[in-house]
Design a protein around this motif. Sequence first.
Motif, PDB file in Angstrom:
ATOM      1  N   PHE A   1       0.836  -1.195   0.000  1.00 14.52           N
ATOM      2  CA  PHE A   1       0.000   0.000   0.000  1.00 14.52           C
ATOM      3  C   PHE A   1       0.877   1.255   0.000  1.00 14.52           C
ATOM      4  O   PHE A   1       1.998   1.241   0.498  1.00 14.52           O
TER       5      PHE A   1
ATOM      6  N   TYR B   1       0.026   5.132   1.407  1.00 15.96           N
ATOM      7  CA  TYR B   1      -0.905   6.060   2.030  1.00 15.96           C
ATOM      8  C   TYR B   1      -0.279   7.456   2.023  1.00 15.96           C
ATOM      9  O   TYR B   1       0.943   7.601   2.080  1.00 15.96           O
TER      10      TYR B   1
ATOM     11  N   GLN C   1      -0.473  11.316   4.023  1.00 21.89           N
ATOM     12  CA  GLN C   1      -0.950  12.054   5.196  1.00 21.89           C
ATOM     13  C   GLN C   1      -0.683  13.528   4.979  1.00 21.89           C
ATOM     14  O   GLN C   1       0.470  13.968   4.986  1.00 21.89           O
TER      15      GLN C   1
ATOM     16  N   ASN D   1      -1.753  17.615   9.565  1.00 19.25           N
ATOM     17  CA  ASN D   1      -2.811  17.585  10.579  1.00 19.25           C
ATOM     18  C   ASN D   1      -4.029  16.768  10.170  1.00 19.25           C
ATOM     19  O   ASN D   1      -5.152  17.048  10.608  1.00 19.25           O
ATOM     20  N   GLN D   2      -3.804  15.788   9.330  1.00 21.58           N
ATOM     21  CA  GLN D   2      -4.915  14.917   8.923  1.00 21.58           C
ATOM     22  C   GLN D   2      -4.544  13.448   9.119  1.00 21.58           C
ATOM     23  O   GLN D   2      -3.396  13.124   9.447  1.00 21.58           O
ATOM     24  N   GLY D   3      -5.508  12.582   8.916  1.00 20.98           N
ATOM     25  CA  GLY D   3      -5.261  11.149   8.992  1.00 20.98           C
ATOM     26  C   GLY D   3      -4.682  10.618   7.697  1.00 20.98           C
ATOM     27  O   GLY D   3      -4.412  11.371   6.761  1.00 20.98           O
ATOM     28  N   LEU D   4      -4.467   9.323   7.655  1.00 19.54           N
ATOM     29  CA  LEU D   4      -3.892   8.687   6.476  1.00 19.54           C
ATOM     30  C   LEU D   4      -4.980   8.374   5.462  1.00 19.54           C
ATOM     31  O   LEU D   4      -6.064   7.904   5.813  1.00 19.54           O
TER      32      LEU D   4
ATOM     33  N   LEU E   1      -5.695   6.388   1.702  1.00 15.80           N
ATOM     34  CA  LEU E   1      -5.144   5.421   0.768  1.00 15.80           C
ATOM     35  C   LEU E   1      -4.927   6.053  -0.601  1.00 15.80           C
ATOM     36  O   LEU E   1      -5.841   6.651  -1.174  1.00 15.80           O
TER      37      LEU E   1
ATOM     38  N   PHE F   1       3.469   7.202   3.186  1.00 24.09           N
ATOM     39  CA  PHE F   1       3.821   5.974   3.880  1.00 24.09           C
ATOM     40  C   PHE F   1       3.597   4.766   2.976  1.00 24.09           C
ATOM     41  O   PHE F   1       2.516   4.605   2.404  1.00 24.09           O
TER      42      PHE F   1
ATOM     43  N   SER G   1       1.076  -5.682   4.060  1.00 22.89           N
ATOM     44  CA  SER G   1       0.066  -6.370   4.861  1.00 22.89           C
ATOM     45  C   SER G   1       0.192  -7.863   4.659  1.00 22.89           C
ATOM     46  O   SER G   1       0.076  -8.349   3.549  1.00 22.89           O
TER      47      SER G   1
ATOM     48  N   ASP H   1      -0.854  -8.486   9.626  1.00 20.54           N
ATOM     49  CA  ASP H   1      -1.231  -7.139  10.040  1.00 20.54           C
ATOM     50  C   ASP H   1      -0.520  -6.153   9.124  1.00 20.54           C
ATOM     51  O   ASP H   1       0.227  -6.541   8.246  1.00 20.54           O
ATOM     52  N   MET H   2      -0.796  -4.892   9.306  1.00 19.64           N
ATOM     53  CA  MET H   2      -0.220  -3.895   8.405  1.00 19.64           C
ATOM     54  C   MET H   2       1.003  -3.262   9.067  1.00 19.64           C
ATOM     55  O   MET H   2       0.928  -2.794  10.208  1.00 19.64           O
TER      56      MET H   2
ATOM     57  N   PHE I   1       3.934  -0.349   8.595  1.00 19.95           N
ATOM     58  CA  PHE I   1       4.220   0.877   7.856  1.00 19.95           C
ATOM     59  C   PHE I   1       5.713   1.172   7.823  1.00 19.95           C
ATOM     60  O   PHE I   1       6.443   0.838   8.772  1.00 19.95           O
TER      61      PHE I   1
ATOM     62  N   ALA J   1       8.746   4.181   7.608  1.00 19.84           N
ATOM     63  CA  ALA J   1       8.981   5.346   8.456  1.00 19.84           C
ATOM     64  C   ALA J   1       8.444   6.636   7.862  1.00 19.84           C
ATOM     65  O   ALA J   1       8.417   7.662   8.535  1.00 19.84           O
TER      66      ALA J   1
ATOM     67  N   ARG K   1       8.717  12.538   3.680  1.00 21.84           N
ATOM     68  CA  ARG K   1       8.074  13.846   3.560  1.00 21.84           C
ATOM     69  C   ARG K   1       8.401  14.424   2.191  1.00 21.84           C
ATOM     70  O   ARG K   1       9.576  14.567   1.827  1.00 21.84           O
TER      71      ARG K   1
END
Lengths: 110, 115
Positions: free
Chosen positions: A34, A36, A38, A41-44, A46, A90, A94, A97-98, A100, A102, A105
């Motif tokens: 995957f 993702y 970000q 100030n927000q979530g991840l 897809l 990111f 999977s 489990d998933m 991630f 590091a 940016r």
Amino acid sequence: AQSVTQLGSHVSVSEGALVLLRCNYSSSVPPYLFWYVQYPNQGLQLLLKYTSAATLVKGINGFEAEFKKSETSFHLTKPSAHMSDAAEYFCAVSEDDMRFGAGTRLTVKP
Amino acid sequence: DTAVSQTPKYLVTQMGNDKSIKCEQNLGHDTMYWYKQDSKKFLKIMFSYNNKELIINETVPNRFSPKSPDKAHLNLHINSLELGDSAVYFCASSQDGTGKGETQYFGPGTRLLVL
């Protein structure tokens, strides 16, 4: 055990330039991979995912990634960067489990 | 409509306090998760939970406990907060939690600062 390594914690490109964010994986079985994004100030969110259907995966916002088994890589690319692409990216793998990476940016310069 | 929501968005509190973060998903998913993102943006799974099984990352202190009143909610309760608990906490959900190839949907995060 599964893991991903993102090469480069910070990538800077000029607006309109190619974006290349690197990800290498380690997995004992064929992986599900995957990317993702970000935004500040927000979530991840897809971007795209690889589930063995096709090696070149197209995602949202013009991003795509190519699965290369021989190189154990899943690098993310975009032909032309926009200012709005500035964010943290990111890579994740999977298995049970998933896991991630590091994060990388991405900075886009005018 | 927000798929995965968290409250509060920001939480500032003193060391030693007990606090809870709430998470709700309206996707009809069976499995929910809590992640911790540290100041270097590293994401670590804390818990995964469905109505059958709670899986705890063994590195998570027992001061942290997930509580699920129903399938759509997974709250995170933290006892005796410490300075090192300062981080961004993300809730996520997935369809059935089998892991393989499942997309996880993330909430906007709760920024916790312990003073």
